[in-house]
Motif scaffolding. Structure first.
Motif, PDB file in Angstrom:
ATOM      1  N   UNK A   1     -42.834 -36.138  -2.346  1.00 38.99           N
ATOM      2  CA  UNK A   1     -42.644 -37.127  -1.058  1.00 38.99           C
ATOM      3  C   UNK A   1     -41.198 -37.028  -0.639  1.00 38.99           C
ATOM      4  N   UNK A   2     -41.293 -37.645   0.541  1.00 35.86           N
ATOM      5  CA  UNK A   2     -40.484 -37.667   1.639  1.00 35.86           C
ATOM      6  C   UNK A   2     -40.321 -38.710   2.501  1.00 35.86           C
ATOM      7  N   UNK A   3     -39.513 -39.331   3.181  1.00 36.38           N
ATOM      8  CA  UNK A   3     -39.471 -40.200   3.984  1.00 36.38           C
ATOM      9  C   UNK A   3     -39.283 -39.920   5.535  1.00 36.38           C
ATOM     10  N   UNK A   4     -40.132 -40.269   6.305  1.00 36.36           N
ATOM     11  CA  UNK A   4     -40.153 -39.973   7.966  1.00 36.36           C
ATOM     12  C   UNK A   4     -39.783 -41.016   8.543  1.00 36.36           C
ATOM     13  N   UNK A   5     -38.764 -41.177   9.688  1.00 35.59           N
ATOM     14  CA  UNK A   5     -38.431 -42.407  10.612  1.00 35.59           C
ATOM     15  C   UNK A   5     -37.932 -41.793  11.673  1.00 35.59           C
ATOM     16  N   UNK A   6     -38.020 -42.777  12.839  1.00 34.86           N
ATOM     17  CA  UNK A   6     -37.372 -42.336  13.997  1.00 34.86           C
ATOM     18  C   UNK A   6     -35.889 -42.274  13.807  1.00 34.86           C
ATOM     19  N   UNK A   7     -35.150 -41.546  14.651  1.00 29.97           N
ATOM     20  CA  UNK A   7     -33.694 -41.323  14.613  1.00 29.97           C
ATOM     21  C   UNK A   7     -32.958 -42.422  14.950  1.00 29.97           C
ATOM     22  N   UNK A   8     -31.763 -42.560  14.591  1.00 25.65           N
ATOM     23  CA  UNK A   8     -30.868 -43.800  14.842  1.00 25.65           C
ATOM     24  C   UNK A   8     -29.528 -43.203  15.436  1.00 25.65           C
ATOM     25  N   UNK A   9     -28.747 -43.833  16.139  1.00 20.27           N
ATOM     26  CA  UNK A   9     -27.401 -43.340  16.612  1.00 20.27           C
ATOM     27  C   UNK A   9     -26.422 -43.080  15.339  1.00 20.27           C
ATOM     28  N   UNK A  10     -26.720 -43.905  14.299  1.00 20.44           N
ATOM     29  CA  UNK A  10     -25.900 -43.822  13.049  1.00 20.44           C
ATOM     30  C   UNK A  10     -26.106 -42.505  12.317  1.00 20.44           C
TER      31      UNK A  10
END
Length: 891
Positions: free
Chosen positions: A21-30
Motif C-alpha cells: 500500500x501507499x498514499x497518493x496526494x496533491x503536492x504541497x509547498x511544504x
C-alpha cells in the motif's frame, strides 16, 4: 493564474503492483525539502531521463515552482510510504484543453506500478479540470515511461523529433483503458491478500502466558495447526510463550514478519502498528475490539489505525476481527480464534461478523465441507470482500466462494468484481441489511436512496447466488463444491416414497425447474438391486440434466447399499445430483465414490439434505447460476451521436457558480439530454390562456395541457393533465377547468397558475426511465411503466451502469407489467428497439456524469414507431464522489 484550494478529495490510498500500500496526494509547498531529498537520492541516469540534463540538485527557484501549484492549470501528485516520497507526477497546461505530463519514480521503487497509478490520477484530475489531451517529451531510451503511456490502454500517437519522442493521447477513458485499469487493480489487490494468507513468518503481539487471553488463544491455534513458517511472539518479559520464541519488541525480531496478529488493548494498537512499520511488517490482523463499534472516539481511533498502516505500506484485517486462516497443507495457517483448522477443501469463506466466525466454520465442518481459506473482516476498516474476491479469482485451491456480508462499502465495485469472478467460480452471498439503513456497530457506509430491490437486482446482474441464511449458504455450497454444474434445468426424480417424490416435483416446479420427466417411485420395500436399476434408468436418460434422489429406510434395501449405489452411479454420470437421506446432512463419506478419469483418480460426493425442500432449493439455485454462466451477457452499449465531453463541460459550467444542487430549467435539460441524442417533445410554459393558444399554434394542434404544480404534474386521474385539445375554443374551456383543479389542490383561487402546453404524442404505453448517482450504488438506472399501480407495487427494474445490451433488454423485460409492451389482448407491440436505445443512452449519461444527482424522464410514451419524451427533470450536484471512480484507490 487563478488559485484553487487544496483538493483533499484527490487524496487516495492505493495498492501497488506487488500488493503493498501507499498514499497518493496533491503536492504541497511544504514538500520542498522532501522533493529535494527525493531528487538527490536518484541515480544519475534517472535524473537525466527526467530533466534531459545532469541536474544533481534542483535550484531553489525551480523547487518552489514544482511545489507551488494552483491545482488547476498546474497539478502535481506525490506518492509516499512511511512519509517518504517515492514517486512524483505532474501536468502543466499547454493549451485550452491540453497539458504536458511527466513522472519521476524512485529507483528503489521502480517496477511497482507507480507510473501507471500516477497517470490514472493525473488523467482524472485533468479531465475534472476540462482537459482532453496529454502530451509528453520522452528520451528514446526511457522505455519505462514510454511503456506507461502505451500500456495504459490509450490511443497513443508518437513522433520522433530532434532526438526526443513526442507522445500525445486523448484522456477520455476507452474500453481498453478501463480494462487495463481493472486488470492492474485486480492483480495488486489479489497479491495484497495473498501476502496475508501465505505468510512465511508471523508474529503475535499481545500473547500473554494467561491461557484465557485472546493473544494466547491465537498463538495456541497457530501452534496446533503446525504453521509452516517462522512463528514469533513479542512479550515484554518472557523468553518463550507456548514454546514459541519471544522477543521484547518488533525491533528485536530475527527477521521481518509478513504479518503481525495484534491482540492488545485498543488504545495501544496504533503505537504497535507504528512499531510494526519500523520493523518492515507487511500486514496486520487486528483482533482487538474498542474501535468504531464503540462510538465516535473508537471511530476516530479506527481511522487513524488505517491511515497509519496504509501510509506505511501495510494492509489491515479488522479491527475487531476473528482472524484469518489458510488450510492449504503447505501453509497450515490458523491465525484466528477458531479452535481448529478446518479440513482442506476448495470453498473460500469471508465473514464480516467476528461473532459469526466460529459459527460459520463450525457449520462448514458439520457439513463435511473443506475450506481453502477464511477471513473475518471485523469492522471492515480496510480489507473487504472485494479484496477477497480478487484473491480467490486467482487462487487455484478455491473452486467456489461464500461471503457473509453485513455491509458493502462499494456495491458498484462489488458488482464489477463479482460479475467477473462468477463467470468462472460461483459466488454465494448471505446478506443482512447492506443498503446502509441498518448497519451493525463498527460499519460505516453511505446510505442508499434506493429500495432494497435495487440491491437484489444488482446481485442478480452480477451472477451472484443469494442465500438468505448461513444454513442456505452451505446448502448450496454442498452442490457447488461436490457436483458438476447442471447442463440445463430438466430434473429427474427417483425414490421409494411417492409422497416425497410429489414434494420434490412441487418444490421444483415452484422454483422454475423443468419437472416434466415422470418421477420414478419405487415401492417402500424395494431391494438394493431394484434401486440400482431405477438409478441406472434415470441417470441414463438423455432428457434429464439433474437428479433428485430420496430414500426412506424400510425393510427392503439398507441405507448403506442405496447410498453406495447412488454415489457410484452419480459419479460416472456427469449429472448434478442431490439426495434426501434420513440422517445424512452435507458431504459425507457414505455418499462418496472414487472414479478414474484420464488416468487420475478423483472423489465425488452427492450432498445430502434433511428435507426435499432443502435439496430442491440448493439444486434450483445452482441451476439458475449455471444458466447465467452459460448465457451471453452482451457488450457495453455504445450509442452513436454522443458528445460526452460537451455534456461534462456544460455541467461544470452550471455548477461553477452554485453553492449546492442545481435544478435545471427546461432549456438546460434539453441541452444536456441533446448531448446524448435524447430529445424532449416540444412544449412551452405559459401563464395566460392567450399565451396558451399562441403556444399551441406554434407547436401544432392537437396539444396537451399539463399542470406545472408538483402535486398535479403527470396526474391525469386528478385533472392535472388534459389530452387531445384540438382547437382554441376547446383549449380555453380546458384551461379554465385545469385552473380550477390546480386551485382545489393549492387552496388558492386568487391567481392563474402556470400551465405547460405540449404537442401531443402518438398513442402508446407510458413508461418511466430514471437514473442518478446513488450515494451507495453509484449510477443506478431504473425502468417501469408509468402510474401509481406500478410504483406502489414496486414493479420497477434496476441495473447499475455501465450496461450491456443484454442488461438493457432485461431491464425492459423484468418488470411484471412488460407484456403491455409486447402486444396484449390483440394490441400491436410497441417499438422496443427505440425504448432500448433510449435506456442505453441514459445509462451512458449516468456512467459519464457522476454530478447528475437525478434524472427523471416521465412519461416516456412508447408507440409502435418510436419513443416520445413528454418531460424530464434533472438535478446536478457538486458534491458527487463516486466510490468506483476512474482511478484506483482504496475506500
Amino acid at each position: 493564474m487563478s488559485q484553487t484550494g487544496y483538493p483533499a478529495s484527490w487524496e487516495a490510498d492505493v495498492v501497488l503492483r506487488d500488493g503493498g500500500a501507499a498514499h497518493l496526494r496533491p503536492i504541497r509547498p511544504e514538500d520542498a525539502d522532501a522533493v529535494q531529498a527525493f531528487h538527490e537520492a536518484q541515480s544519475e541516469e534517472s535524473v537525466y531521463l527526467r530533466f534531459f540534463a545532469p541536474l544533481r540538485k534542483i535550484p531553489q527557484r525551480e523547487l518552489e515552482h514544482f511545489t507551488n501549484v494552483d491545482y488547476r492549470d498546474r497539478v502535481a501528485f506525490v506518492v509516499t510510504v512511511g512519509g517518504r516520497i517515492i514517486g512524483i507526477g505532474r501536468y502543466d497546461r499547454t493549451g485550452e484543453d491540453t497539458a504536458e505530463v511527466a513522472f519521476n519514480v524512485s529507483d528503489a521503487h521502480q517496477g511497482r506500478g507507480l507510473g501507471s497509478v500516477l497517470l490514472e490520477h493525473l488523467a482524472a484530475a485533468a479531465r475534472e479540470r476540462g482537459m482532453r489531451e496529454f502530451s509528453a517529451e520522452v528520451l528514446p531510451q526511457n522505455s519505462a515511461m514510454l511503456g506507461v503511456f502505451v500500456q495504459a490502454g490509450y490511443e497513443v500517437a508518437r513522433r520522433f523529433d530532434d532526438g526526443v519522442v513526442d507522445v500525445r493521447f486523448d484522456l477520455d477513458p476507452t474500453e481498453k483503458s478501463r480494462a487495463v485499469m481493472a486488470a492492474r487493480e485486480h492483480r495488486a489487490e489479489s497479491l495484497s491478500v495473498r501476502g496475508l494468507l501465505h505468510p512465511r513468518s508471523v508474529v503475535v503481539i499481545g500473547a500473554s502466558r494467561n491461557p484465557k487471553s485472546t493473544g494466547n488463544l491465537i498463538l495456541k491455534n497457530l501452534v496446533d495447526a503446525d504453521f509452516d513458517g517462522d512463528l514469533w511472539v513479542v512479550h515484554p518479559e518472557a523468553d518463550t510463550v507456548l514454546g514459541v520464541p519471544a522477543y521484547r519488541s518488533t525491533a528485536d525480531l530475527p527477521g521481518p514478519a509478513d504479518i503481525a496478529v495484534i491482540a492488545v488493548p485498543a488504545d495501544s494498537v496504533i503505537d504497535v502498528v507504528r512499531q510494526c512499520a519500523e520493523a518492515s511488517v507487511k500486514g496486520v490482523v487486528v483482533v482487538s475490539s474498542g474501535f468504531a463499534e464503540t462510538g465516535s472516539e473508537g471511530l476516530a481511533r479506527q481511522r487513524e489505525l488505517v491511515r497509519t498502516a496504509r501510509a506505511n505500506g501495510m494492509r489491515v484485517v479488522g479491527p475487531n476481527s476473528f482472524g484469518l486462516l489458510n488450510a492449504d497443507p503447505d501453509v497450515r495457517l490458523n491465525a484466528s480464534l477458531a479452535p481448529f483448522l478446518p479440513p482442506t477443501g476448495d470453498f473460500g469463506l469471508f465473514s464480516q461478523s467476528g461473532a459469526l466466525g466460529i459459527a460459520v466454520l463450525a457449520s462448514a465442518a458439520r457439513r463435511g465441507l473443506g475450506v481453502s481459506s477464511f477471513v473475518s473482516a471485523g469492522n471492515r476498516a480496510d480489507l473487504s470482500g472485494n479484496d477477497m474476491m480478487q484473491y480467490w479469482e486467482e487462487d487455484p485451491g478455491t473452486r467456489a466462494v461464500g461471503l457473509y456480508l453485513e455491509s458493502i462499502g462499494n456495491p458498484r465495485k462489488f458488482s464489477r468484481i463479482a460479475r467477473r469472478l462468477a463467470s468462472t467460480k460461483p459466488v454465494v452471498v448471505v446478506k443482512s441489511d447492506i443498503t446502509g439503513s441498518e448497519l451493525p456497530p463498527g460499519h460505516s457506509v453511505r446510505t442508499s436512496r434506493s429500495p432494497r430491490e435495487a440491491l437484489d437486482q444488482m446481485l442478480h446482474q452480477a451472477g451472484v447466488i443469494r442465500a438468505g441464511t448461513i444454513h442456505r449458504l452451505f446448502d448450496v455450497a454442498g452442490v457447488l463444491t461436490a457436483q458438476p454444474l447442471p447442463a440445463g434445468n430438466r430434473v429427474g426424480v427417483v425414490g421409494n416414497s411417492a409422497a416425497l417424490a410429489t414434494l420434490v416435483v412441487q418444490a421444483g416446479s415452484a422454483r422454475g425447474l423443468d419437472m416434466s420427466a415422470d418421477a420414478v417411485s419405487l415401492h417402500p420395500e424395494a431391494s438394493a438391486d431394484e434401486f440400482s436399476g431405477a438409478l441406472a434408468e434415470v441417470f441414463g436418460r438423455g432428457d434429464i440434466d439433474s437428479v433428485v434422489v430420496t430414500f426412506t429406510p424400510s425393510i427392503g434395501a439398507s441405507e448403506t447399499e442405496v447410498a453406495a449405489a447412488l454415489a457410484r452411479t452419480a459419479a460416472t454420470s456427469g449429472k448434478t445430483t442431490v439426495a434426501c437421506f434420513l440422517g445424512v446432512h452435507g458431504v459425507t463419506e457414505a455418499l462418496s465414490a472414487t472414479i478414474e478419469t484420464d488416468g487420475t483418480e478423483r472423489t465425488l460426493a452427492v450432498p445430502g439434505y434433511p428435507s426435499p425442500e432443502d435439496a430442491v432449493w440448493a439444486l434450483a439455485a445452482v441451476t439458475n447460476y449455471s444458466d447465467w454462466r452459460r448465457a451471453d451477457h452482451g457488450s457495453l452499449v455504445v450509442p452513436s451521436g454522443i458528445d460526452s465531453r460537451r455534456a461534462a463541460r456544460l455541467v461544470a459550467e452550471w455548477l461553477d457558480t452554485a453553492d449546492g444542487d442545481v435544478v435545471l430549467d427546461s432549456a438546460r435539460v434539453a441541452e444536456l439530454l441533446g448531448c446524448y441524442g435524447i430529445d424532449i417533445l416540444g412544449s412551452s410554459v405559459v401563464d395566460t390562456v392567450d399565451d396558451a393558444v399562441r403556444a399551441a399554434d406554434h407547436l401544432g394542434w392537437p396539444v396537451a395541457l399539463k399542470a406545472v404544480e408538483s402535486r398535479l404534474r403527470h396526474r391525469l386521474d386528478l385533472g392535472g393533465v388534459v389530452l387531445n385539445v384540438d382547437d382554441a375554443t376547446e383549449l380555453r374551456s380546458d384551461f379554465a377547468h385545469l385552473q380550477r383543479a390546480i386551485a382545489d389542490i393549492a387552496g388558492d383561487t386568487g391567481h392563474t397558475a402556470s400551465v405547460e402546453v405540449q404537442a401531443m404524442a402518438p398513442t402508446g404505453v407510458a413508461c418511466v426511465v430514471r437514473t442518478g448517482e446513488d450515494p451507495l450504488f453509484g449510477p443506478l438506472v431504473s425502468f417501469g411503466l408509468a402510474g401509481d399501480a406500478t410504483e406502489l407495487l414496486g414493479d420497477v427494474a434496476y441495473r447499475v451502469a455501465p450496461l450491456t445490451d443484454v442488461d438493457v433488454a432485461e431491464l425492459v423485460r423484468n418488470v411484471k407489467a412488460s407484456p403491455r409492451l409486447f402486444g396484449r389482448h390483440g394490441l400491436p407491440p410497441v417499438d422496443i428497439g427505440a425504448l432500448e436505445d433510449l435506456i442505453a443512452r441514459v445509462s451512458v449519461l449516468a456512467d459519464d456524469l457522476p454530478a447528475v444527482k437525478s434524472l427523471d424522464i416521465n412519461p416516456v410514451v412508447v408507440s409502435t414507431s418510436g419513443v416520445h419524451l413528454l418531460g424530464a427533470d434533472v438535478t446536478v450536484s457538486p458534491g458527487s464522489d463516486r466510490n468506483d471512480a476512474p482511478r484506483r484507490r482504496l475506500a
